[in-house]
Design an enzyme around this catalytic site. Structure first.
Site, PDB file in Angstrom:
ATOM      1  N   ASP A 192      45.530  22.310  -4.887  1.00 15.33           N
ATOM      2  CA  ASP A 192      44.833  22.110  -7.100  1.00 15.33           C
ATOM      3  C   ASP A 192      44.783  20.908  -7.299  1.00 15.33           C
ATOM      4  OD1 ASP A 192      44.262  23.210  -9.332  1.00 15.33           O
ATOM      5  OD2 ASP A 192      46.332  24.552  -8.995  1.00 15.33           O
ATOM      6  N   LYS A 209      39.934  21.375 -15.360  1.00 11.10           N
ATOM      7  CA  LYS A 209      39.842  20.198 -16.959  1.00 11.10           C
ATOM      8  C   LYS A 209      39.200  19.030 -17.059  1.00 11.10           C
ATOM      9  CE  LYS A 209      44.643  22.234 -17.245  1.00 11.10           C
ATOM     10  NZ  LYS A 209      44.739  22.657 -15.980  1.00 11.10           N
ATOM     11  N   TYR A 240      51.932  25.933 -10.411  1.00 11.66           N
ATOM     12  CA  TYR A 240      50.513  27.268 -11.373  1.00 11.66           C
ATOM     13  C   TYR A 240      49.679  26.775 -11.039  1.00 11.66           C
ATOM     14  CZ  TYR A 240      48.303  28.738 -15.583  1.00 11.66           C
ATOM     15  OH  TYR A 240      46.913  30.087 -15.712  1.00 11.66           O
TER      16      TYR A 240
HETATM   17  C1  LIG Z   1      45.172  24.183 -15.892  1.00  9.79           C
HETATM   18  C2  LIG Z   1      45.676  24.734 -14.211  1.00  9.79           C
HETATM   19  C3  LIG Z   1      45.231  25.697 -14.110  1.00  9.79           C
HETATM   20  C4  LIG Z   1      44.520  26.570 -14.518  1.00  9.79           C
HETATM   21  O1  LIG Z   1      42.662  26.399 -15.146  1.00  9.79           O
HETATM   22  P1  LIG Z   1      42.441  27.161 -16.527  1.00  9.79           P
HETATM   23  O2  LIG Z   1      41.596  26.059 -16.535  1.00  9.79           O
HETATM   24  O3  LIG Z   1      43.536  27.058 -17.833  1.00  9.79           O
HETATM   25  O4  LIG Z   1      42.325  28.579 -15.661  1.00  9.79           O
HETATM   26  C5  LIG Z   1      45.204  25.359 -12.219  1.00  9.79           C
HETATM   27  N1  LIG Z   1      46.041  24.580 -11.563  1.00  9.79           N
HETATM   28  C6  LIG Z   1      46.746  23.833 -12.354  1.00  9.79           C
HETATM   29  C7  LIG Z   1      47.402  23.046 -11.616  1.00  9.79           C
HETATM   30  C8  LIG Z   1      47.067  23.712 -13.586  1.00  9.79           C
HETATM   31  O5  LIG Z   1      47.258  22.654 -13.834  1.00  9.79           O
END
Ligand SMILES: *Cc1c(COP(=O)(O)O)cnc(C)c1O
Length: 424
Positions: free
Chosen positions: A239, A267, A144
């Protein structure tokens, strides 16, 4: 358990907000119950509008590594708010946070602040395409990267490399450049590079997959991806929206010693306020406007509240005892899994640092196909019973539990005592 007030609010919310929530998983649909509405949180505990207190293992899905409402973070945010919340002009605190991030993450010379992880990955993809002059990206099945169109691709039937839109509203033309491979499968990655090598701009991967539940990389996987990207001239993008500042202060790149070309963050870096960031080698980052020609902007990007929360958070994490927390969490997870096994369940746990997932399956878990073997019915029963007893877990079998530095041994022991009372 009395959740009348939560149910009342949820009924009202459903008329005003799609599904009653501002992000889908919060609605608890996977586990077929009403979401609990939150009134406040402090440390490792979260309190509902119904006046019930829970031990929190969601941690706002990742940001709250210090626990909720940490005094230093609170103070930094409140003091910043008194000086104004957004200027649309640069501030010193943005420079301080950028400096801290670049010092922490070994592969980042420069960083650009945005407002969410979604924005970070969308921007990193644009940059990778500009740098390479290529269009295709590779992502992991079950990985994701936020809700940007190009990332919302699903694996078409059978063929790993054939993607279809993951949701209505995403045109086929947008995902035709998105290639999908299973996690932890270096052979599949190799094949895709052999086939499309000179068209691939970037390989996006969560170095520890955290959105199919937690699945750790097998030995050599990340280095193998590094080598393939180097060989074919594609950018490796880690990521680290979850893993950054969580699996170590230096992120997954520091922990595993594998350097990506670009890193996306979010985050924890916002200390609970809306923030994302992307960074990497100066030669790439200098392509971003206005230093370079790749456009990317944001009215609230680098806003002083979020920067203050992020800086206060990293100030504390810089000196935090990650190894100590990791040991405590591992001991807790092992004991939790043991208790469930004694009840006759098949459990696989995955753990690193302060994150873990229990999968209710007897087969080892290495990728999304393995994850899908796990029983969601057992998870649902586990979730509901634990919630009744005051344990706040992610309402989906395929999420990662987030522990914080504020979790005490008493929290762990209480959770284990609850697990002992479970009936299946
Ligand atoms: C949460 C998340 C995102 C998206 O971040 P948002 O602040 O919710 O847009 C992207 N990549 C990873 C790995 C995530 O866990």
């Amino acid at each position: 358990m009395n959740i009348e007030r939560s149910e009342e609010l949820f009924a009202k919310a459903n008329k005003l907000i799609p599904g009653g929530v501002n992000s889908p998983v919060r609605a608890c649909r996977n586990v077929h119950c009403a979401p609990l509405f939150i009134e406040s949180a402090k440390g490792s505990h979260i309190r509902t509008v119904d006046g019930m207190d829970f031990i929190d293992f969601i941690g706002s899905w990742g940001p709250m590594l210090l626990g909720h409402a940490h005094a230093d973070v609170d103070k930094a945010v409140c003091e910043a708010a008194k000086r104004g919340t957004s200027y649309g002009a640069p501030t010193e605190i943005e420079v301080l946070l950028a400096e801290k991030v670049c010092k922490a993450l070994p592969s980042c010379d420069m960083v650009r602040m945005v407002n969410s992880g979604t924005e970070a990955t969308m921007s990193a993809l644009r940059l990778a395409r500009a740098v390479t002059g290529r269009n295709k990206l590779v992502k992991i099945i079950g990985g994701y990267h936020g809700h940007g169109d190009a990332f919302l691709a699903s694996a078409g039937s059978g063929l790993a490399t054939f993607s279809i839109p993951g949701t209505p509203g995403v045109p086929e033309s947008t995902v035709q450049d998105t290639l999908l491979v299973p996690y932890n499968d270096l052979e599949a990655a190799k094949e895709i590079f052999e086939k499309y090598g000179n068209e691939i701009a970037a390989f996006f991967v969560e170095p520890c997959a955290g959105n199919m539940g937690l699945v750790l990389p097998v030995a050599g996987y990340l280095q193998g991806l590094r080598d393939l990207c180097t060989k074919y001239g594609a950018l490796l993008v880690f990521d680290e929206v979850i893993t950054g500042f969580r699996v170590s202060y230096q992120g997954a790149q520091g922990r595993f010693g594998v350097m990506p070309d670009l890193t996306t963050m979010g985050k924890i870096i916002g200390g609970g306020l809306p923030v994302g960031a992307y960074g990497g080698k100066a030669e790439y980052m200098q392509r971003i406007a206005p230093a370079g020609d790749v456009y990317q902007a944001g009215t609230l990007s680098g806003n002083p509240l979020a920067m203050a929360a992020g800086l206060a958070t990293l100030d504390i994490l810089e000196k935090a005892d990650y190894a100590g927390l990791e040991q405590r969490v591992l001991a807790f997870v092992k004991e939790l899994a043991g208790i469930l096994e004694k009840k006759g369940l098949s459990v696989q746990y995955q753990h690193i640092a302060s994150m873990f997932t229990l999968f209710f399956t007897d087969k080892p878990v290495r990728n999304f196909a393995d994850v899908e073997n796990a029983s969601t019915a057992i998870f649902e029963s586990y979730y509901k019973q634990m919630r009744e007893m005051g344990i706040f877990l992610s309402p989906s079998a395929f999420e990662t539990a987030m522990v914080s530095f504020a979790h005490t041994d008493d929290d762990f022991n209480k959770t284990l005592d609850c697990a002992k009372k479970l009936k299946f």
